[in-house]
Design a protein around this motif. Structure first.
Motif, PDB file in Angstrom:
ATOM      1  N   ALA A  85       0.898  -1.198  -0.058  1.00  0.00           N
ATOM      2  CA  ALA A  85      -0.182  -0.334   0.296  1.00  0.00           C
ATOM      3  C   ALA A  85       0.817   1.910  -0.213  1.00  0.00           C
ATOM      4  CB  ALA A  85      -1.183   0.014   1.133  1.00  0.00           C
ATOM      5  N   ALA A  86       1.220   1.449   0.974  1.00  0.00           N
ATOM      6  CA  ALA A  86       2.461   2.626   1.239  1.00  0.00           C
ATOM      7  C   ALA A  86       3.276   2.659  -0.364  1.00  0.00           C
ATOM      8  CB  ALA A  86       3.728   2.514   2.318  1.00  0.00           C
ATOM      9  N   LEU A  87       4.038   1.052  -0.717  1.00  0.00           N
ATOM     10  CA  LEU A  87       4.826   1.881  -1.742  1.00  0.00           C
ATOM     11  C   LEU A  87       3.828   2.449  -3.092  1.00  0.00           C
ATOM     12  CD1 LEU A  87       7.470  -1.238  -2.025  1.00  0.00           C
ATOM     13  CD2 LEU A  87       8.211   0.865  -2.144  1.00  0.00           C
ATOM     14  N   ILE A  88       2.579   1.426  -3.458  1.00  0.00           N
ATOM     15  CA  ILE A  88       1.824   2.191  -4.388  1.00  0.00           C
ATOM     16  C   ILE A  88       1.631   3.650  -4.133  1.00  0.00           C
ATOM     17  CG2 ILE A  88      -0.895   1.340  -5.722  1.00  0.00           C
ATOM     18  CD1 ILE A  88       0.094  -1.691  -5.044  1.00  0.00           C
ATOM     19  N   ALA A  89       1.303   3.606  -3.357  1.00  0.00           N
ATOM     20  CA  ALA A  89       0.654   5.460  -3.222  1.00  0.00           C
ATOM     21  C   ALA A  89       1.886   6.174  -2.935  1.00  0.00           C
ATOM     22  CB  ALA A  89       0.110   5.438  -1.318  1.00  0.00           C
ATOM     23  N   GLU A  90       3.549   5.238  -2.760  1.00  0.00           N
ATOM     24  CA  GLU A  90       4.266   6.175  -3.431  1.00  0.00           C
ATOM     25  C   GLU A  90       4.361   6.777  -4.556  1.00  0.00           C
ATOM     26  OE1 GLU A  90       8.054   4.757  -1.075  1.00  0.00           O
ATOM     27  OE2 GLU A  90       9.350   6.738  -2.611  1.00  0.00           O
ATOM     28  N   TRP A  91       4.907   5.217  -5.292  1.00  0.00           N
ATOM     29  CA  TRP A  91       5.038   5.174  -7.220  1.00  0.00           C
ATOM     30  C   TRP A  91       4.355   5.906  -8.039  1.00  0.00           C
ATOM     31  CZ3 TRP A  91       9.399   4.953  -8.692  1.00  0.00           C
ATOM     32  CH2 TRP A  91      11.250   4.310  -7.464  1.00  0.00           C
ATOM     33  N   HIS A 133      13.584  -3.769  -1.188  1.00  0.00           N
ATOM     34  CA  HIS A 133      13.774  -2.748  -2.599  1.00  0.00           C
ATOM     35  C   HIS A 133      13.205  -4.318  -3.557  1.00  0.00           C
ATOM     36  CE1 HIS A 133      16.881  -6.175  -1.235  1.00  0.00           C
ATOM     37  NE2 HIS A 133      17.305  -6.235  -2.063  1.00  0.00           N
ATOM     38  N   LEU A 134      12.984  -5.568  -3.366  1.00  0.00           N
ATOM     39  CA  LEU A 134      12.711  -6.159  -3.768  1.00  0.00           C
ATOM     40  C   LEU A 134      11.274  -6.013  -4.074  1.00  0.00           C
ATOM     41  CD1 LEU A 134      14.575  -9.746  -3.184  1.00  0.00           C
ATOM     42  CD2 LEU A 134      15.010  -7.867  -5.324  1.00  0.00           C
ATOM     43  N   GLU A 136       9.923  -2.862  -3.909  1.00  0.00           N
ATOM     44  CA  GLU A 136       9.826  -2.254  -4.707  1.00  0.00           C
ATOM     45  C   GLU A 136       9.904  -2.038  -5.853  1.00  0.00           C
ATOM     46  OE1 GLU A 136      13.103   0.882  -4.120  1.00  0.00           O
ATOM     47  OE2 GLU A 136      10.865   2.234  -3.740  1.00  0.00           O
ATOM     48  N   TYR A 137      11.096  -2.938  -6.552  1.00  0.00           N
ATOM     49  CA  TYR A 137      11.160  -3.421  -8.177  1.00  0.00           C
ATOM     50  C   TYR A 137      10.076  -3.822  -8.110  1.00  0.00           C
ATOM     51  CZ  TYR A 137      12.452  -6.547 -11.719  1.00  0.00           C
ATOM     52  OH  TYR A 137      12.170  -7.637 -12.419  1.00  0.00           O
ATOM     53  N   VAL A 138       8.762  -5.332  -7.812  1.00  0.00           N
ATOM     54  CA  VAL A 138       7.963  -5.606  -8.165  1.00  0.00           C
ATOM     55  C   VAL A 138       6.992  -4.773  -8.567  1.00  0.00           C
ATOM     56  CG1 VAL A 138       6.358  -7.548  -8.131  1.00  0.00           C
ATOM     57  CG2 VAL A 138       8.706  -7.981  -7.733  1.00  0.00           C
ATOM     58  N   VAL A 139       6.924  -3.762  -7.469  1.00  0.00           N
ATOM     59  CA  VAL A 139       5.272  -2.977  -7.857  1.00  0.00           C
ATOM     60  C   VAL A 139       6.165  -1.881  -8.509  1.00  0.00           C
ATOM     61  CG1 VAL A 139       4.986  -0.686  -6.499  1.00  0.00           C
ATOM     62  CG2 VAL A 139       4.877  -3.259  -4.895  1.00  0.00           C
ATOM     63  N   VAL A 140       6.755  -1.344  -8.698  1.00  0.00           N
ATOM     64  CA  VAL A 140       7.641  -0.431  -9.836  1.00  0.00           C
ATOM     65  C   VAL A 140       7.560  -1.707 -11.207  1.00  0.00           C
ATOM     66  CG1 VAL A 140       9.169   1.252 -10.990  1.00  0.00           C
ATOM     67  CG2 VAL A 140       9.022   0.961  -8.341  1.00  0.00           C
ATOM     68  N   GLY A 165      18.720   0.100 -10.936  1.00  0.00           N
ATOM     69  CA  GLY A 165      18.996  -0.970 -10.141  1.00  0.00           C
ATOM     70  C   GLY A 165      18.369  -2.166 -10.077  1.00  0.00           C
ATOM     71  N   TRP A 166      17.189  -2.204 -11.632  1.00  0.00           N
ATOM     72  CA  TRP A 166      16.260  -3.474 -11.756  1.00  0.00           C
ATOM     73  C   TRP A 166      16.905  -4.869 -11.786  1.00  0.00           C
ATOM     74  CZ3 TRP A 166      14.366  -5.393 -15.486  1.00  0.00           C
ATOM     75  CH2 TRP A 166      15.014  -5.312 -17.274  1.00  0.00           C
ATOM     76  N   ARG A 167      18.153  -4.611 -12.671  1.00  0.00           N
ATOM     77  CA  ARG A 167      18.029  -5.610 -13.554  1.00  0.00           C
ATOM     78  C   ARG A 167      18.779  -6.713 -12.229  1.00  0.00           C
ATOM     79  NH1 ARG A 167      18.570  -1.750 -17.160  1.00  0.00           N
ATOM     80  NH2 ARG A 167      18.381  -2.872 -19.548  1.00  0.00           N
ATOM     81  N   GLU A 168      19.739  -5.987 -11.128  1.00  0.00           N
ATOM     82  CA  GLU A 168      19.747  -6.205 -10.676  1.00  0.00           C
ATOM     83  C   GLU A 168      19.090  -7.148  -8.965  1.00  0.00           C
ATOM     84  OE1 GLU A 168      23.029  -3.718  -8.002  1.00  0.00           O
ATOM     85  OE2 GLU A 168      23.561  -3.641 -10.998  1.00  0.00           O
TER      86      GLU A 168
END
Ligand SMILES: [Zn+2]
Length: 179
Positions: A85-91, A133-134, A136-140, A165-168
């Protein structure tokens, strides 16, 4: 190098380097190769990784079955929900995408998916086992599909712009796809 070439499935993509995953559950070896890499070069590369493949397949065979519905899944869901919820609201405002609906599911082969016509995102509850961070990567990644439905150059440009850094991160999540 000699020895047999481990069985693998091949997908050709517009990419720079050969890539391989051993799928958990099935132990299937999936290779992605640049459009122009010769077959014999791919075979040689796969053969050179035979020991690694064998180890990964042993690991895959030893893995427990997919997460079953129940208290453990519920706990993961409870842990993951506020993070998503927080990540989606942020991004959403950062990326300038429309507000999606979203949910969590037990998913065997994928970390996330996006239905672009419904603007609906689905996340694997087992993401709760991974670092922020992972998640977050899936959300983005899934939000990026609201701008670019397919994994084309436009999609990767969006990812590079917002999460260089998404590839890592993708490599760290090796095993299940981010769709
Ligand atoms: Zn995708």
């Amino acid at each position: 190098m000699s020895g047999p070439i481990p069985a693998y499935t091949l997908t050709r993509r517009r990419m720079k380097n050969l890539r391989m995953v051993v799928r958990p559950g099935t132990g299937e070896v999936a290779v992605s190769a640049p459009l122009r890499t010769p077959q014999r070069e791919i075979d040689a590369w796969v053969r050179s990784k035979a020991a690694w493949i064998e180890a990964k397949q042993a690991e895959a065979a030893a893995q427990p079955a997919a997460l079953a519905p129940g208290p453990e899944a519920d706990a993961l869901r409870r842990a993951l929900r506020p993070v998503l919820a927080a990540l989606i609201a942020e991004w959403v405002p950062v990326m300038g995408v429309p507000e999606p609906t979203w949910g969590m599911r037990i998913m065997r082969t994928r970390w996330g998916s996006c239905n672009t016509t419904r603007r609906s995102l689905t996340f694997n509850v087992e993401l709760a086992r991974h670092g922020y961070h992972l998640v977050e990567y899936v959300v983005v990644h899934e939000l990026a599909h609201l701008l670019e439905p397919n994994h084309g150059p436009g999609f990767y440009a969006v990812m590079d712009r917002h999460l260089p850094g998404w590839r890592e991160h993708r490599a760290e999540l090796n095993g299940r796809a981010v769709d």
